[in-house]
Scaffold this motif. Structure first.
Motif, PDB file in Angstrom:
ATOM      1  N   TYR A   1       7.514  17.674  -0.405  1.00 48.61           N
ATOM      2  CA  TYR A   1       6.586  16.913  -1.235  1.00 48.61           C
ATOM      3  C   TYR A   1       7.334  15.827  -1.995  1.00 48.61           C
TER       4      TYR A   1
ATOM      5  N   HIS B   1       2.285  13.902  -1.066  1.00 44.25           N
ATOM      6  CA  HIS B   1       3.131  12.726  -1.270  1.00 44.25           C
ATOM      7  C   HIS B   1       2.320  11.697  -2.060  1.00 44.25           C
ATOM      8  N   TRP B   2       2.819  11.384  -3.260  1.00 44.67           N
ATOM      9  CA  TRP B   2       2.022  10.648  -4.236  1.00 44.67           C
ATOM     10  C   TRP B   2       2.601   9.273  -4.545  1.00 44.67           C
ATOM     11  N   ASN B   3       1.695   8.331  -4.817  1.00 43.91           N
ATOM     12  CA  ASN B   3       2.068   6.978  -5.215  1.00 43.91           C
ATOM     13  C   ASN B   3       1.422   6.655  -6.558  1.00 43.91           C
TER      14      ASN B   3
ATOM     15  N   SER C   1      -2.383   8.510 -10.058  1.00 45.65           N
ATOM     16  CA  SER C   1      -1.585   8.488  -8.834  1.00 45.65           C
ATOM     17  C   SER C   1      -2.499   8.896  -7.685  1.00 45.65           C
TER      18      SER C   1
ATOM     19  N   SER D   1      -2.866   9.933  -3.277  1.00 42.88           N
ATOM     20  CA  SER D   1      -2.178  10.508  -2.125  1.00 42.88           C
ATOM     21  C   SER D   1      -3.136  10.583  -0.947  1.00 42.88           C
ATOM     22  N   ARG D   2      -2.585  10.423   0.245  1.00 46.68           N
ATOM     23  CA  ARG D   2      -3.368  10.604   1.462  1.00 46.68           C
ATOM     24  C   ARG D   2      -3.378  12.060   1.912  1.00 46.68           C
TER      25      ARG D   2
END
Length: 314
Positions: free
Chosen positions: A282, A39-41, A32, A34-35
């Motif tokens: 978050y 907050h994760w993708n 995963s 995150s920037r």
């Protein structure tokens, strides 16, 4: 892109390497990104990026590092698949003594997994292997938990350590942390000249923290942390520094409640003080995040990962 980032290329993003649980394919390696670190993708559509087909045919607790010795990335992980039905007693007392290792020049092209036995012959398991580069010694210190017995002592989880330069040849294991209680899930971060060592007390189910000016086993001293003392049913502590400010994020896996990771923030690791984030602060993404590790990424590294396993707009 290699593990040796350009000197003028700052860190701009984060990678979270983890597993997702004891369901089918849950005990494999997931990515995963995150920037902002909060907050994760999920990459690869929330499916595993790497899978182990050797040993127990599943992995937990994947830990990624960038090695300054050969400019490669390595993932080391617990050789364990609870979903196979063996149960926790077997996993602790008659489990694998090996770790599973992958290596890559760029985090995109990975080697085939390999198994390396690092545990003592009498060890019941080798759990949650992690490593930190020992700059003074010029080698990697690797550490993990093993269930062992000595004489009339009942079996107990102890942290052992070894050293390596290539994740193929390892020195003989030595005791690294032994306490009255069981201890597992150790992680270490360096800030300035100080090392901070977080572990799970497997008896109280809390996270403990120690500090030291060296990696020597006997040099660490307990650091009081009322917040961590009052946080029960957590494991898998991991710490990373935010790229854009002097704050650190301690992540703990809320395994007892089945909630996945919880972020805690501090401006000073030496204080032992943390603020538990509220849920609206978050977002860990669609998949449940279980014990893993974090790596700060350059912008180019982030874009390369998203190009291969991401979705438009990440």
């Amino acid at each position: 892109m290699s593990a040796e980032r350009e000197k003028n290329q700052p860190y701009e993003a984060y990678l979270f390497v983890h597993f997702t649980g004891e369901h089918e394919n849950g005990e494999q390696v997931y990515f995963s990104v995150s920037r902002d670190g909060l907050h994760w993708n999920d990459l690869n559509g929330g499916q595993p990026v790497l899978q182990s087909g050797i040993g127990e045919k599943g992995v937990r607790d994947p830990f990624m590092i960038r090695s300054p010795l050969d400019n490669k990335f390595y993932i080391i992980a617990t050789d364990l698949r609870i979903a196979s039905g063996k149960g926790w007693d077997t996993a602790q007392h008659r489990g694998s003594r090996s770790i599973i290792v992958w290596e890559s020049p760029d985090m995109v092209n990975w080697s085939k997994e390999r198994s390396v036995e690092i545990g003592l012959p009498e060890a019941g398991c080798v759990w949650a292997p992690e490593t930190i580069f020992d700059e003074e010694a010029g080698e990697h210190l690797i550490f993990w938990a093993s269930m062992t017995t000595e004489g009339d002592r009942e079996a107990k989880q102890i942290i052992y350590s070894s050293r390596t330069k290539d994740f193929m040849a390892f020195t003989k294991p030595e005791k690294y942390i032994e306490r009255g209680n069981h201890v597992i899930d150790t992680t270490i971060i360096r800030e300035g000249s100080t090392y901070y060592r977080y572990s799970k007390d497997e008896t109280t189910k809390c996270i403990t923290v120690e500090s030291s000016d060296s990696l020597s086993a006997s040099s660490f001293r307990e650091l009081p942390s009322p917040v961590l003392d009052g946080l029960f049913g957590v494991e898998g502590p991991e710490v990373f520094k935010f790229n854009d400010r002097n704050e650190w994020c301690l992540m703990v896996d809320q395994y007892a409640a089945g909630k996945g990771y919880l972020p805690l923030i501090t401006e000073d690791l030496s204080s032992g003080q943390f603020r538990i984030l509220n849920p609206e602060e978050y977002d860990l993404g669609a998949t449940k995040k279980r014990h893993g590790s974090f790596l700060n990424l350059t912008g180019a590294e982030y874009e390369a990962l998203v190009k291969v396993w991401g979705t438009p707009g990440l």
